[in-house]
Design an enzyme around this catalytic site. Structure first.
Site, mmCIF file in Angstrom:
data_model
loop_
_atom_site.group_PDB
_atom_site.id
_atom_site.type_symbol
_atom_site.label_atom_id
_atom_site.label_comp_id
_atom_site.label_asym_id
_atom_site.label_seq_id
_atom_site.Cartn_x
_atom_site.Cartn_y
_atom_site.Cartn_z
ATOM 1 N N ASP A 1 -3.912 9.723 -8.982
ATOM 2 C CA ASP A 1 -4.089 9.821 -7.531
ATOM 3 C C ASP A 1 -5.202 10.822 -7.208
ATOM 4 O O ASP A 1 -5.414 11.777 -7.953
ATOM 5 C CB ASP A 1 -2.755 10.271 -6.893
ATOM 6 C CG ASP A 1 -2.699 9.947 -5.415
ATOM 7 O OD1 ASP A 1 -3.642 9.337 -4.886
ATOM 8 O OD2 ASP A 1 -1.698 10.323 -4.775
ATOM 9 N N ASN B 1 -1.200 -1.594 -2.987
ATOM 10 C CA ASN B 1 -2.630 -1.309 -2.813
ATOM 11 C C ASN B 1 -3.409 -2.486 -2.203
ATOM 12 O O ASN B 1 -4.542 -2.321 -1.757
ATOM 13 C CB ASN B 1 -3.288 -0.902 -4.148
ATOM 14 C CG ASN B 1 -2.920 0.491 -4.603
ATOM 15 O OD1 ASN B 1 -2.896 0.789 -5.795
ATOM 16 N ND2 ASN B 1 -2.626 1.383 -3.660
HETATM 17 C C1 FPP Z 1 -5.685 6.556 -6.421
HETATM 18 O O1 FPP Z 1 -6.601 7.292 -5.669
HETATM 19 C C2 FPP Z 1 -6.357 5.623 -7.290
HETATM 20 C C3 FPP Z 1 -6.230 4.265 -7.240
HETATM 21 C C4 FPP Z 1 -5.366 3.577 -6.284
HETATM 22 C C5 FPP Z 1 -6.997 3.380 -8.096
HETATM 23 C C6 FPP Z 1 -7.130 3.818 -9.521
HETATM 24 C C7 FPP Z 1 -8.140 2.981 -10.155
HETATM 25 C C8 FPP Z 1 -9.010 3.385 -11.093
HETATM 26 C C9 FPP Z 1 -9.048 4.747 -11.639
HETATM 27 C C10 FPP Z 1 -10.062 2.430 -11.578
HETATM 28 C C11 FPP Z 1 -9.632 1.277 -12.420
HETATM 29 C C12 FPP Z 1 -8.630 1.533 -13.487
HETATM 30 C C13 FPP Z 1 -8.805 1.480 -14.821
HETATM 31 C C14 FPP Z 1 -7.618 1.600 -15.713
HETATM 32 C C15 FPP Z 1 -10.121 1.330 -15.453
HETATM 33 P P1 FPP Z 1 -6.598 7.143 -4.085
HETATM 34 O O2 FPP Z 1 -7.652 6.183 -3.697
HETATM 35 O O3 FPP Z 1 -5.235 6.816 -3.602
HETATM 36 O O4 FPP Z 1 -7.000 8.594 -3.669
HETATM 37 P P2 FPP Z 1 -6.659 9.345 -2.295
HETATM 38 O O5 FPP Z 1 -5.155 9.380 -2.198
HETATM 39 O O6 FPP Z 1 -7.267 10.687 -2.491
HETATM 40 O O7 FPP Z 1 -7.285 8.551 -1.186
#
Ligand code: FPP
Length: 235
Positions: A17, A65
């Site tokens: 996150d 998501n």
């Molecule tokens: C959470 O940060 C992250 C995600 C929902 C996506 C995670 C995806 C990746 C790291 C890329 C693809 C994955 C792999 C395994 C290559 P957020 O967007 O919720 O952050 P925030 O809460 O600060 O807005």
């Protein structure tokens, strides 16, 4: 009686996150945060492999998501495919087995194919299992298992825990010993809700793109200090 794992850690699961906040702090678009987050995956995989961990699960895209803006979803999908393309040979060389948990049917065929290629090529690897939770939701996983059980006349009247576990995406994967969440949140967010019944939970303020080897050491140290009782009075 079910035998529980010792305190020796076998399976760590991570709720990645804070990509968006990482980008915000740098006045960059959210997509840059996801790119930095995807780049961090390899560093974390290598560290856990080097300490001898056998199972690492990363929560990369939840069933919830899909409610994000379309362009952000596209970015995450593209990052999964490009990371798989770029890392597959090397992960295979490192004897890492890649397993997907979640609903493959709900994914774009290109994304689904990319995940299946990773699974096929690394199927026989033995050093560490890297589980990618993608289009994953714990409630959907349980519902899916329940539907399968109810459709079988031989078992629908006497389900048990083993039968439920047999139909979870995580079949054959031990329950997580430790669940880490970055970016300071204290929620499970529909992640491994059945499997985490006895998991230890660790939250760090550090945002996922900055979650490095030192942060992993801190999480593992915190885990070592925990007493796991599984409802009993001693470990
Ligand atoms: C959470 O940060 C992250 C995600 C929902 C996506 C995670 C995806 C990746 C790291 C890329 C693809 C994955 C792999 C395994 C290559 P957020 O967007 O919720 O952050 P925030 O809460 O600060 O807005």
């Amino acid at each position: 009686m079910k035998t529980f794992p010792s305190k020796n850690i076998r399976h760590v699961a991570v709720i990645m996150d804070g990509n968006g906040r990482w980008a915000n702090e740098k006045k960059m678009p959210r997509s840059a945060g996801h790119r930095a987050g995807a780049s961090n995956v390899r560093r974390v995989v290598d560290k856990f492999k080097n300490i001898g961990l056998k199972y690492l699960t990363l929560y990369a895209f939840s069933t919830e998501n899909w409610a994000r803006p379309e362009h952000e979803i596209d970015t995450i999908m593209e990052l999964l495919v490009s990371t798989a393309n770029n890392q597959l040979a090397d992960l295979d060389e490192s004897n890492i087995k890649i397993v997907h948990i979640g609903d493959k049917m709900g994914l774009d065929p290109k994304v689904k194919r990319s995940i299946e290629t990773c699974e096929d090529i690394t199927r026989d690897n033995t050093e560490m299992t890297l589980c990618i939770a993608f289009n994953y939701g714990g409630r959907a996983e349980l519902l899916n298992a329940i539907k399968i059980l109810l459709s079988d006349p031989n078992i629908k009247d006497h389900p048990d825990e083993e039968l439920i576990e047999k139909h979870l995406y995580t079949h054959n994967i031990p329950d997580p010993d430790l669940i880490i969440r970055t970016a300071g949140e204290m929620r499970l967010s529909n992640f491994l809700i059945w499997q985490s019944a006895y998991s230890e939970y660790y939250s760090t303020e550090t945002l996922w793109p900055d979650f490095d080897e030192h942060e992993i050491e801190l999480a593992l140290h915190a885990y070592k200090l925990r007493t796991r009782k599984y409802g009993t009075i001693s470990e």
